[in-house]
Write a protein that holds these residues in place. Structure first.
Motif, mmCIF file in Angstrom:
data_model
loop_
_atom_site.group_PDB
_atom_site.id
_atom_site.type_symbol
_atom_site.label_atom_id
_atom_site.label_comp_id
_atom_site.label_asym_id
_atom_site.label_seq_id
_atom_site.Cartn_x
_atom_site.Cartn_y
_atom_site.Cartn_z
ATOM 1 N N ALA A 86 0.851 -1.196 0.000
ATOM 2 C CA ALA A 86 0.000 0.000 0.000
ATOM 3 C C ALA A 86 0.881 1.238 0.000
ATOM 4 O O ALA A 86 1.915 1.285 0.660
ATOM 5 N N GLN A 87 0.459 2.232 -0.748
ATOM 6 C CA GLN A 87 1.122 3.520 -0.806
ATOM 7 C C GLN A 87 0.160 4.591 -0.288
ATOM 8 O O GLN A 87 -1.055 4.381 -0.315
ATOM 9 N N PRO A 88 0.679 5.715 0.210
ATOM 10 C CA PRO A 88 -0.229 6.783 0.657
ATOM 11 C C PRO A 88 -1.229 7.158 -0.428
ATOM 12 O O PRO A 88 -0.856 7.425 -1.571
ATOM 13 N N GLY A 89 -2.507 7.135 -0.076
ATOM 14 C CA GLY A 89 -3.573 7.423 -1.033
ATOM 15 C C GLY A 89 -4.195 6.202 -1.656
ATOM 16 O O GLY A 89 -5.221 6.311 -2.346
ATOM 17 N N THR A 90 -3.639 5.009 -1.432
ATOM 18 C CA THR A 90 -4.194 3.780 -2.006
ATOM 19 C C THR A 90 -5.528 3.444 -1.337
ATOM 20 O O THR A 90 -5.571 3.283 -0.113
ATOM 21 N N PRO A 91 -6.646 3.313 -2.082
ATOM 22 C CA PRO A 91 -7.922 2.910 -1.457
ATOM 23 C C PRO A 91 -7.813 1.499 -0.884
ATOM 24 O O PRO A 91 -7.275 0.593 -1.524
ATOM 25 N N LEU A 92 -8.309 1.327 0.320
ATOM 26 C CA LEU A 92 -8.233 0.036 0.986
ATOM 27 C C LEU A 92 -9.609 -0.615 1.125
ATOM 28 O O LEU A 92 -9.826 -1.733 0.684
ATOM 29 N N LEU A 93 -10.542 0.096 1.736
ATOM 30 C CA LEU A 93 -11.888 -0.422 1.995
ATOM 31 C C LEU A 93 -12.903 0.702 1.855
ATOM 32 O O LEU A 93 -12.580 1.876 2.073
ATOM 33 N N THR A 94 -14.136 0.337 1.503
ATOM 34 C CA THR A 94 -15.246 1.283 1.476
ATOM 35 C C THR A 94 -16.328 0.772 2.412
ATOM 36 O O THR A 94 -16.763 -0.385 2.289
ATOM 37 N N VAL A 95 -16.741 1.599 3.352
ATOM 38 C CA VAL A 95 -17.795 1.233 4.306
ATOM 39 C C VAL A 95 -18.917 2.259 4.212
ATOM 40 O O VAL A 95 -18.699 3.415 3.842
ATOM 41 N N TYR A 96 -20.135 1.818 4.535
ATOM 42 C CA TYR A 96 -21.280 2.727 4.509
ATOM 43 C C TYR A 96 -22.296 2.306 5.555
ATOM 44 O O TYR A 96 -22.291 1.167 6.036
ATOM 45 N N ASP A 97 -23.160 3.252 5.890
ATOM 46 C CA ASP A 97 -24.225 3.023 6.865
ATOM 47 C C ASP A 97 -25.528 2.757 6.115
ATOM 48 O O ASP A 97 -26.077 3.665 5.480
ATOM 49 N N PRO A 98 -26.063 1.517 6.146
ATOM 50 C CA PRO A 98 -27.285 1.208 5.397
ATOM 51 C C PRO A 98 -28.549 1.808 5.993
ATOM 52 O O PRO A 98 -29.610 1.746 5.369
ATOM 53 N N ALA A 99 -28.450 2.391 7.171
ATOM 54 C CA ALA A 99 -29.640 2.965 7.801
ATOM 55 C C ALA A 99 -30.024 4.311 7.213
ATOM 56 O O ALA A 99 -31.125 4.795 7.455
ATOM 57 N N ALA A 100 -29.128 4.929 6.460
ATOM 58 C CA ALA A 100 -29.407 6.250 5.879
ATOM 59 C C ALA A 100 -29.015 6.224 4.410
ATOM 60 O O ALA A 100 -27.832 6.258 4.074
ATOM 61 N N MET A 101 -30.021 6.143 3.537
ATOM 62 C CA MET A 101 -29.793 6.071 2.097
ATOM 63 C C MET A 101 -30.566 7.195 1.410
ATOM 64 O O MET A 101 -31.535 7.734 1.944
ATOM 65 N N ARG A 102 -30.141 7.529 0.210
ATOM 66 C CA ARG A 102 -30.833 8.559 -0.561
ATOM 67 C C ARG A 102 -30.696 8.262 -2.040
ATOM 68 O O ARG A 102 -29.782 7.550 -2.473
ATOM 69 N N ALA A 103 -31.639 8.808 -2.815
ATOM 70 C CA ALA A 103 -31.598 8.717 -4.269
ATOM 71 C C ALA A 103 -31.162 10.068 -4.812
ATOM 72 O O ALA A 103 -31.696 11.108 -4.411
ATOM 73 N N VAL A 104 -30.198 10.051 -5.710
ATOM 74 C CA VAL A 104 -29.643 11.286 -6.262
ATOM 75 C C VAL A 104 -30.003 11.361 -7.740
ATOM 76 O O VAL A 104 -29.722 10.439 -8.505
ATOM 77 N N ALA A 105 -30.649 12.461 -8.129
ATOM 78 C CA ALA A 105 -31.080 12.657 -9.519
ATOM 79 C C ALA A 105 -30.537 13.987 -10.033
ATOM 80 O O ALA A 105 -30.446 14.961 -9.289
ATOM 81 N N ASP A 106 -30.170 13.993 -11.306
ATOM 82 C CA ASP A 106 -29.758 15.230 -11.977
ATOM 83 C C ASP A 106 -30.934 15.740 -12.805
ATOM 84 O O ASP A 106 -31.374 15.065 -13.744
ATOM 85 N N VAL A 107 -31.450 16.892 -12.450
ATOM 86 C CA VAL A 107 -32.669 17.436 -13.058
ATOM 87 C C VAL A 107 -32.299 18.708 -13.815
ATOM 88 O O VAL A 107 -31.552 19.560 -13.307
ATOM 89 N N SER A 108 -32.832 18.825 -15.029
ATOM 90 C CA SER A 108 -32.548 20.007 -15.835
ATOM 91 C C SER A 108 -33.157 21.248 -15.191
ATOM 92 O O SER A 108 -34.139 21.165 -14.438
ATOM 93 N N GLN A 109 -32.588 22.385 -15.522
ATOM 94 C CA GLN A 109 -33.068 23.638 -14.937
ATOM 95 C C GLN A 109 -34.493 23.953 -15.382
ATOM 96 O O GLN A 109 -35.280 24.522 -14.624
ATOM 97 N N GLN A 110 -34.855 23.570 -16.604
ATOM 98 C CA GLN A 110 -36.220 23.804 -17.079
ATOM 99 C C GLN A 110 -37.229 23.002 -16.258
ATOM 100 O O GLN A 110 -38.296 23.515 -15.884
ATOM 101 N N ARG A 111 -36.889 21.752 -15.970
ATOM 102 C CA ARG A 111 -37.799 20.926 -15.175
ATOM 103 C C ARG A 111 -37.882 21.419 -13.741
ATOM 104 O O ARG A 111 -38.943 21.347 -13.115
#
Length: 346
Positions: A179-204
């Motif tokens: 491993a070198q400084p900056g090397t990704p090792l693990l990704t963890v997340y909390d399943p109790a708090a989730m969200r949906a992310v959408a990209d919406v046009s300015q007109q909409r």
């Protein structure tokens, strides 16, 4: 066949159709107000997610978790070889000892120079030089102590601990890898708090109106609909796509949702009267989309429909053409088809 046979046969057929129809559950279709929504494609992500990276160089000596494992905040997930960091600490300790010895000598020299100055054996300049040497030695001690603290901190970087309680989403290294400084090792997340992310046009966004917005989230993978706990519109647009990112929080502890999965956000923009039929009442055979409609003879007839979008979380679908308000449909198309076949037999 006598002249009385045909009416009797027709009466029997009608009676049979009426009995068959009575066994099929039906629903009177009437226009009703439904929420008008504008759908947007979205991606599910965790509100609290962290990708842990190496801060020191070293070989991965111990790997305690894998993707899918549950972890608690503070758990040691991975260890990196601390030999090099330990040597750095030992060198820093030696530097502190050397600086302490230099300070002791400089203080002794200063005390001697001050005593000689008081007896007029040395000049003011000699006393000032001794004082400057003592100040420099004390500064060297502070520098060495700071270096020791930094080296000790680096040793702590060889233990990778979980910053939150949740699940391991991904493991990016294997035991034995460098491993070198900056090397990704693990990704963890909390399943109790989730969200949906959408990209919406300015007109909409303009068409949706002012905030706060209301929305429902469709999860096509499981066929579920959930009401949004909160809708947040980021106060900046993407300069390349000219879209605004909208974050739609799912209710706490929504099960069966993982980061990166597909979702569809339905932004509510008002109400209008529409014809809606249950999706379970729709018969789909290839390109045919139809329902069984009750006729005035006590039976059913198959009628093709043109359908719109799914409406709400109750499983209804909008009827654009082929059905009118006040008509009755069969809720079970399979059972209605059997009833039609039974009624048509001689």
């Amino acid at each position: 066949m006598t002249k009385h046979t045909v009416p009797l046969l027709l009466s029997a057929l009608l009676c049979s159709a009426a009995l068959a129809r009575a066994e099929v559950p039906t629903l009177l279709i009437e226009a009703r107000p439904v929420s008008v929504s504008q759908p947007a494609e979205a991606t599910v992500e965790a509100v609290r997610q962290a990708t842990l990276a190496a801060q020191v160089a070293g070989r991965v000596m111990e790997l305690n978790v894998d993707a899918g494992d549950r972890v608690t905040r503070g758990d040691v997930l991975l260890r990196i070889d601390a030999a090099e960091a330990s040597q750095a600490v030992a060198g820093a300790e030696a530097g502190v000892a050397q600086a302490e010895a230099g300070r002791i000598k400089a203080r002794s020299d200063y005390e001697r120079a001050r005593s000689l100055f008081e007896r007029k054996f040395v000049s003011q300049s000699a006393l000032d030089q001794a004082r400057s040497a003592l100040d420099a030695a004390e500064a060297q001690v502070r520098s060495a102590q700071a270096g020791r603290g930094q080296a000790s901190t680096v040793v702590g970087y060889t233990r990778i601990v979980s910053p939150l309680s949740g699940l391991v989403a991904a493991r990016h290294v294997d035991a034995g890898e460098m491993a070198q400084p900056g090397t990704p090792l693990l990704t963890v997340y909390d399943p109790a708090a989730m969200r949906a992310v959408a990209d919406v046009s300015q007109q909409r966004m303009t068409a949706l109106g002012k905030v706060p917005l209301r929305a429902s989230v469709e999860l096509p993978g499981s066929g579920r609909w959930v009401e949004a706990a909160a809708v947040t519109v980021l106060p900046a647009a993407d300069a390349r796509t000219h879209t605004v990112q909208v974050r739609v929080d799912l209710p706490p502890a929504t099960l069966g949702v993982v980061p990166g999965s597909y979702a569809r956000v339905h932004f509510l923009s008002g109400e209008s009267a529409r014809l809606v039929v249950p999706s379970t009442a729709v018969l789909r055979r290839g390109e045919l989309t139809a329902v069984y409609v009750a006729d005035d003879k006590g039976g059913f007839s198959l009628r093709q429909l043109r359908l719109g979008e799914r409406v709400g979380a109750e499983g209804g679908v909008e009827v654009l053409a082929g059905l009118h308000s006040g008509e009755t449909i069969a809720l079970d198309p399979v059972q209605a088809g059997i009833a039609v076949s039974t009624a048509s037999r001689p």
